[in-house]
Motif scaffolding. Structure first.
Motif, PDB file in Angstrom:
ATOM      1  N   LEU A  25       0.863  -1.178   0.000  1.00 12.17           N
ATOM      2  CA  LEU A  25       0.000   0.000   0.000  1.00 12.17           C
ATOM      3  C   LEU A  25       0.898   1.225   0.000  1.00 12.17           C
ATOM      4  O   LEU A  25       1.618   1.458   0.942  1.00 12.17           O
ATOM      5  CB  LEU A  25      -0.858   0.011   1.268  1.00 12.17           C
ATOM      6  N   ASN A  26       0.830   1.983  -1.073  1.00 16.18           N
ATOM      7  CA  ASN A  26       1.751   3.113  -1.209  1.00 16.18           C
ATOM      8  C   ASN A  26       1.078   4.436  -1.030  1.00 16.18           C
ATOM      9  O   ASN A  26       0.054   4.687  -1.639  1.00 16.18           O
ATOM     10  CB  ASN A  26       2.295   3.116  -2.647  1.00 16.18           C
TER      11      ASN A  26
ATOM     12  N   PHE B 253      -0.555   6.248   1.212  1.00 14.18           N
ATOM     13  CA  PHE B 253      -1.826   6.616   1.852  1.00 14.18           C
ATOM     14  C   PHE B 253      -1.480   7.388   3.104  1.00 14.18           C
ATOM     15  O   PHE B 253      -1.169   6.806   4.128  1.00 14.18           O
ATOM     16  CB  PHE B 253      -2.603   5.348   2.240  1.00 14.18           C
TER      17      PHE B 253
ATOM     18  N   GLY C  93      -6.905   8.398   4.044  1.00 14.89           N
ATOM     19  CA  GLY C  93      -6.078   7.457   3.301  1.00 14.89           C
ATOM     20  C   GLY C  93      -5.769   6.230   4.122  1.00 14.89           C
ATOM     21  O   GLY C  93      -5.774   5.103   3.628  1.00 14.89           O
ATOM     22  N   HIS C  94      -5.523   6.437   5.393  1.00 13.41           N
ATOM     23  CA  HIS C  94      -5.269   5.306   6.285  1.00 13.41           C
ATOM     24  C   HIS C  94      -6.454   4.365   6.348  1.00 13.41           C
ATOM     25  O   HIS C  94      -6.292   3.139   6.299  1.00 13.41           O
ATOM     26  CB  HIS C  94      -4.977   5.823   7.698  1.00 13.41           C
TER      27      HIS C  94
ATOM     28  N   GLY D   5      -6.618   2.482   3.177  1.00 15.79           N
ATOM     29  CA  GLY D   5      -5.525   1.526   3.112  1.00 15.79           C
ATOM     30  C   GLY D   5      -5.828   0.278   3.925  1.00 15.79           C
ATOM     31  O   GLY D   5      -5.591  -0.856   3.496  1.00 15.79           O
ATOM     32  N   ARG D   6      -6.403   0.486   5.110  1.00 18.78           N
ATOM     33  CA  ARG D   6      -6.733  -0.663   5.944  1.00 18.78           C
ATOM     34  C   ARG D   6      -7.859  -1.475   5.322  1.00 18.78           C
ATOM     35  O   ARG D   6      -7.899  -2.699   5.436  1.00 18.78           O
ATOM     36  CB  ARG D   6      -7.139  -0.184   7.333  1.00 18.78           C
TER      37      ARG D   6
ATOM     38  N   ALA E  22      -6.165  -3.599   2.874  1.00 24.05           N
ATOM     39  CA  ALA E  22      -5.297  -4.597   3.492  1.00 24.05           C
ATOM     40  C   ALA E  22      -6.110  -5.748   4.056  1.00 24.05           C
ATOM     41  O   ALA E  22      -5.688  -6.905   4.015  1.00 24.05           O
ATOM     42  CB  ALA E  22      -4.486  -3.945   4.607  1.00 24.05           C
TER      43      ALA E  22
ATOM     44  N   THR F   6      -0.370  -4.578  -5.597  1.00 23.54           N
ATOM     45  CA  THR F   6       0.041  -3.230  -5.191  1.00 23.54           C
ATOM     46  C   THR F   6      -1.110  -2.260  -5.331  1.00 23.54           C
ATOM     47  O   THR F   6      -1.744  -2.193  -6.380  1.00 23.54           O
ATOM     48  CB  THR F   6       1.181  -2.734  -6.091  1.00 23.54           C
TER      49      THR F   6
ATOM     50  N   HIS G  26      -1.386   1.603  -5.252  1.00 19.37           N
ATOM     51  CA  HIS G  26      -0.559   2.801  -5.184  1.00 19.37           C
ATOM     52  C   HIS G  26      -1.436   4.033  -5.301  1.00 19.37           C
ATOM     53  O   HIS G  26      -2.204   4.147  -6.244  1.00 19.37           O
ATOM     54  CB  HIS G  26       0.458   2.754  -6.329  1.00 19.37           C
ATOM     55  N   ASN G  27      -1.320   4.922  -4.355  1.00 18.44           N
ATOM     56  CA  ASN G  27      -2.164   6.109  -4.371  1.00 18.44           C
ATOM     57  C   ASN G  27      -1.376   7.298  -4.890  1.00 18.44           C
ATOM     58  O   ASN G  27      -0.326   7.616  -4.373  1.00 18.44           O
ATOM     59  CB  ASN G  27      -2.629   6.398  -2.941  1.00 18.44           C
TER      60      ASN G  27
ATOM     61  N   ILE H  65      -6.160   5.556  -7.073  1.00 13.22           N
ATOM     62  CA  ILE H  65      -5.517   4.351  -6.539  1.00 13.22           C
ATOM     63  C   ILE H  65      -5.291   3.408  -7.695  1.00 13.22           C
ATOM     64  O   ILE H  65      -6.234   2.950  -8.342  1.00 13.22           O
ATOM     65  CB  ILE H  65      -6.428   3.695  -5.491  1.00 13.22           C
TER      66      ILE H  65
END
Lengths: 341, 346
Positions: free
Chosen positions: B245-246, B248, B253-254, B257-258, B261, B277, B279-280, B285
Motif C-alpha cells: 500500500l503506497n 496513503f 487514506g489510512h 488503506g486498511r 489490506a 500493489t 498505489h495512491n 488508486i
C-alpha cells in the motif's frame, strides 16, 4: 497549565475515544483533555451540555452510562456519576436544571432527573421508544422536547411528568393514503415564542406551534435528499441552519420556507451544529474531524470559511459529542455536536 | 507593392524581419531606402519618447501578421531564437558548475504537483497516540489482531455482461478465498445479513454500465465502513499475494488503506511470489498484480498478471451499505474539491 489552555477554549468537542477536546479559535489550536490513563471506546462522548449559565462546567454523557463533569476553570474532570445502564442505550440528551439537577435521556426513552445528592432519579418518565434527541428550552428551563424514529415530537414539563404538554400529530397521509413515516433527528426551541423547529431523517424541517390548536406542523420545508442530522438557530429567529449526512449545510428561512443559501466545505456527515448566540456565525461538527468556522454575512452567498483547530484535532476522525460555545467565537466543527450556551 | 505597414515607432526585431528573405532580396533596392527612412523616423521618435513621459511603445507581436505562411515562419524563427538562448544559458550554467566543482550549489528540483501539495492537516503523524488507539479499536481491529480470516464475496450489478464477468473472475484469482456469485437482482440490504450469517468478511459489488465495469462498492461486513469507487481499466492476461500500500498518508487514506489490506489474509511467511500493489497518487488508486522472480542476487524480474485498474474514491460510509440513510464519513464533492489543484484527500 491545563487550566490555562482550558480557559482559552471557546468550543468544546467530545470524541469517540472519550477525549474531550477544546478548541481555541483565536489561536487555531486544539487541546485534549482526558480523564483516564487509558483511552477506551466505552467512554465515547454522546452528549455534552453546559452545567450552568456561567459556562464554567461541562457535563459529558458517555456510552457506559456515566455523566462526568469537567470544569473549564480548573481544566480537569471533577466528578463522575452513574446515570443509567449502558443496556438502555446511549445518552441522547443532557440538560442542567437550576439547583444542580441534571436531566438525562437515553435511547430507550427514559428521561430522568437526577439530584446532586441521591443516586436514584428524582423524576422518571418514558418518552416512547427510539428517542434520537432531547433538548431543553433555553427560556423555560423545565421544558424539554424529545423526538425520535417513529416517535413524534413531545414537549414535556418536568414539573408535571405524567403526560407531555404537547404531542405532535403525524403529517397528513400522502396522496396514496399511506401513512407518512417520520423520524425526528434534532429540534430546537425558537426564542421569543413557544415554537419548536425539528429536522427529520426524511429531509424535512417542521415548525410546531404548541400555542395554536393545530398539532400538525405549521410549516414544512424540504431540503436535499439525505437525512438531516443537525439543526441550529442563528440569532434573529427567522432562519435555521441544517446539516445532512452528506455534509451539505443550508440556511433555511422560516418565514416563507425557502432555502436562503448553502455553506460549502464539509466532506463528511454533519454530526452537530451550533450557532453563536450573538454573532452571525455558525459551527458545524462533521465526520471527517475538521473544524470549520463560517462567518456569515447577510448576503445570500456564504464565502468566508476557515479551518479552525490545530493539527492534533484534525488527525482524529470520528469524534462525537457536543461543544459549548463561549461568547466570542463561533465555530463549525465537523463530527462534533456543539452546544449553545 | 508596399512590403510593410509599419507604424512610426517600433523597436522589436519582428518588424525589420517582417518580410521573408526571398522577398527581401528582390526588393533589396527599395528596402534599403525605406529602411533608412524608418531609421531616421525611429531616431526622431525615440528622442520624442525620451523627452515625454514614459509610455509603453506599441509593441508588435507575431500573432498580428495576417498572412499564415509568414506568421508561421516568424513564429518558427522566434522559437529557434528562444531555444538558442536557452541552450546558451544552460551551457553557461554547466560551465560555472564545473568550474566551482565541490562548492557548486545543489541542483534545483523541478516543481511538480505532488511536490507542491498543500499542507494537509489530516496527514497522520506516525507517533500519534490517538490515531494509534483509534486504529487499534476500529472495525478492522479483529482482522489486524489476527482473529478473523478474510472471506470475500464478489458480485455484480444485475445482468452482467462479458467484460464484467471476466473482471470478477480475475479478481477472484487475485484475492484468495473469494467467491463469485451471480446477483439475480437481489437487494443488497437483504444480501448483507445473509453474508454475515455465513461468515463473510467482505462484499465487493462491481457495478456495470453499458457492458463495462465502472464502479466498485467495497463493504466490510460485520458493520464496517463501505467505500464506493469509480473504476477504469483494461482487460489483461493461489497462493496469497503480498500487499503493498503506497502513499496513503492522510487519516482518510489510512482508513482506505486498511480497507484494502483487510481483503487479503495475513501471512508473514510469503509462500508464493505474488504481489498486489495499491498505489495512491493524486487521489487515484492504481492496482497492479505482479509475480516476481529472483534471477540472481541483485536482479529481479517481474511479470504482470492479473487485472490492472484504477480506482477513485467516491464516498466512504460508516456502517454497512445504506446509501439512503447511512452516515457518510467522506463524500467526493467534485466542484468544491477541484478548487485547488494541489490539494488531495487521500
Amino acid at each position: 497549565m491545563m487550566a490555562d489552555s482550558s480557559r482559552l477554549c471557546s468550543v468544546w468537542l467530545g470524541s469517540e475515544t472519550g477525549i474531550l477536546k477544546g478548541v481555541s479559535l483565536g489561536r487555531k489550536q486544539a487541546f485534549n483533555f482526558c480523564n483516564t490513563r487509558q483511552l477506551s471506546r466505552d467512554q465515547e462522548v454522546r452528549a455534552l451540555c453546559w452545567a450552568d449559565p456561567a459556562q464554567s462546567e461541562l457535563l459529558l454523557g458517555s456510552v457506559d452510562g456515566t455523566v462526568r463533569t469537567f470544569s473549564t476553570e480548573k481544566g480537569a474532570f471533577t466528578e463522575a456519576r452513574r446515570c443509567g445502564e449502558p443496556a438502555e442505550g446511549c445518552f441522547t440528551g443532557l440538560a442542567a436544571l437550576s439547583g444542580s439537577a441534571t436531566v438525562t435521556c437515553v435511547e430507550c426513552g427514559t428521561l430522568r432527573v437526577w439530584r446532586e445528592d441521591s443516586s436514584e432519579p428524582a423524576t422518571e418518565l418514558h418518552a416512547g421508544q427510539n428517542v434520537c434527541r432531547m433538548r431543553q428550552s433555553p427560556v423555560h428551563r423545565h421544558k424539554v422536547a424529545t423526538g425520535g424514529k417513529d416517535n413524534p415530537l413531545k414537549i414535556w414539563d418536568l414539573q408535571r411528568p405524567e403526560s407531555p404538554a404537547f404531542t405532535a400529530k403525524n403529517l397528513r397521509d400522502d396522496w396514496l393514503d399511506l401513512r407518512r413515516p417520520h423520524w425526528v433527528r434534532d429540534m430546537a426551541f425558537i426564542p421569543d415564542s413557544d415554537k419548536v423547529v425539528t429536522c427529520t431523517g426524511y429531509h424535512q424541517v417542521h415548525v410546531f406551534d404548541p400555542a395554536s390548536p393545530q398539532r400538525r406542523p405549521v410549516l414544512e420545508v424540504e431540503y436535499g435528499e439525505y437525512p438531516l442530522t443537525a439543526l441550529s438557530l442563528p440569532p434573529g429567529g427567522q432562519s435555521v441552519v441544517v446539516g445532512n449526512t452528506h455534509g451539505q449545510i443550508a440556511v433555511l428561512d422560516l418565514r416563507k420556507g425557502a432555502v436562503r443559501g448553502c455553506l460549502k466545505g464539509l466532506a463528511g456527515g454533519v454530526r452537530a451544529l451550533q450557532c453563536h448566540s450573538r454573532e452571525e456565525a455558525g459551527q458545524t461538527a462533521g465526520e471527517a474531524g475538521s473544524q470549520e468556522v463560517k462567518e456569515e454575512d447577510d448576503d445570500e452567498v456564504w464565502d468566508a470559511m476557515e479551518r479552525g483547530g490545530g493539527a492534533k484535532e484534525e488527525n482524529n476522525n470520528r469524534r462525537r459529542g457536543g461543544g459549548g460555545e463561549s461568547e466570542e467565537e463561533e465555530q463549525e466543527k465537523e463530527e462534533e455536536k456543539a452546544f449553545e450556551d | 507593392m508596399d512590403i510593410t505597414e509599419v507604424p512610426v515607432s517600433e523597436d522589436s526585431e519582428g518588424k525589420k524581419k517582417k518580410n521573408k528573405k526571398p522577398k527581401m532580396k528582390s526588393k533589396a533596392g527599395n528596402g534599403e531606402a525605406e529602411k533608412k527612412k524608418k531609421q531616421q523616423q525611429e531616431v526622431v521618435v525615440v528622442e520624442n519618447m525620451e523627452k515625454s513621459e514614459p509610455a509603453f511603445p506599441p509593441s508588435f507581436s507575431v500573432s498580428e501578421i495576417k498572412n499564415k505562411q509568414r506568421r508561421h515562419f516568424m513564429f518558427m524563427k522566434l522559437k529557434q531564437e528562444k531555444r538558442k538562448q536557452k541552450m546558451q544559458l544552460k551551457k553557461k550554467k554547466k560551465k560555472e558548475r564545473e568550474a566551482l566543482g565541490d562548492k557548486a550549489p545543489p541542483k534545483e528540483v523541478p516543481k511538480t504537483i505532488e511536490n507542491q501539495r498543500v499542507y494537509d492537516e489530516t496527514v497522520v503523524d506516525p507517533e500519534d497516540e490517538e490515531v494509534a488507539f483509534d486504529e487499534g479499536t476500529d472495525e478492522f481491529s479483529a482482522y489486524f489482531n489476527g482473529l478473523t480470516n478474510p472471506k470475500v464475496l464478489i458480485t455484480t450489478s444485475d445482468r452482467p455482461r462479458g467484460r464484467t464477468v471476466r473482471f470478477c473472475e480475475q479478481l477472484a484469482t487475485v484475492i484468495p478465498n473469494a467467491h463469485v456469485y451471480y446477483r439475480r437482482g437481489l437487494a443488497l440490504k437483504r444480501v448483507i445479513p445473509q453474508c454475515i450469517a455465513r461468515d463473510f468478511t467482505y462484499l465487493i459489488v462491481i457495478n456495470e454500465d453499458r457492458k463495462v465495469p465502472n464502479g466498485m462498492v467495497l463493504c466490510h461486513l460485520p458493520d464496517g465502513p463501505t467505500a464506493h469507487f469509480k473504476r477504469r481499466g483494461k482487460d489483461p492476461t493461489e497462493h496469497s499475494p503480498e500487499v503493498i500500500l503506497n502513499n496513503f498518508t492522510t487519516r482518510l487514506g489510512h482508513s482506505i488503506g486498511r480497507l484494502f489490506a483487510a481483503l487479503f489474509p495475513q501471512d508473514p511467511q510469503f509462500v508464493g511470489r505474488q504481489v498486489a500493489t495499491f498505489h495512491n497518487q493524486r487521489d487515484f488508486i492504481f492496482f497492479r498484480f505482479h509475480r516476481y522472480i529472483f534471477k540472481n542476487e541483485k536482479r529481479v524480474g517481474i511479470q504482470e498478471l492479473g487485472p490492472r485498474f484504477t480506482l477513485k474514491l467516491r464516498s466512504l460510509q460508516k456502517g454497512t451499505f445504506d446509501s439512503k440513510f447511512g452516515e457518510y464519513e467522506w463524500v467526493l464533492k467534485r466542484h468544491e474539491m477541484d478548487a485547488c489543484r494541489r490539494k488531495f484527500q487521500l
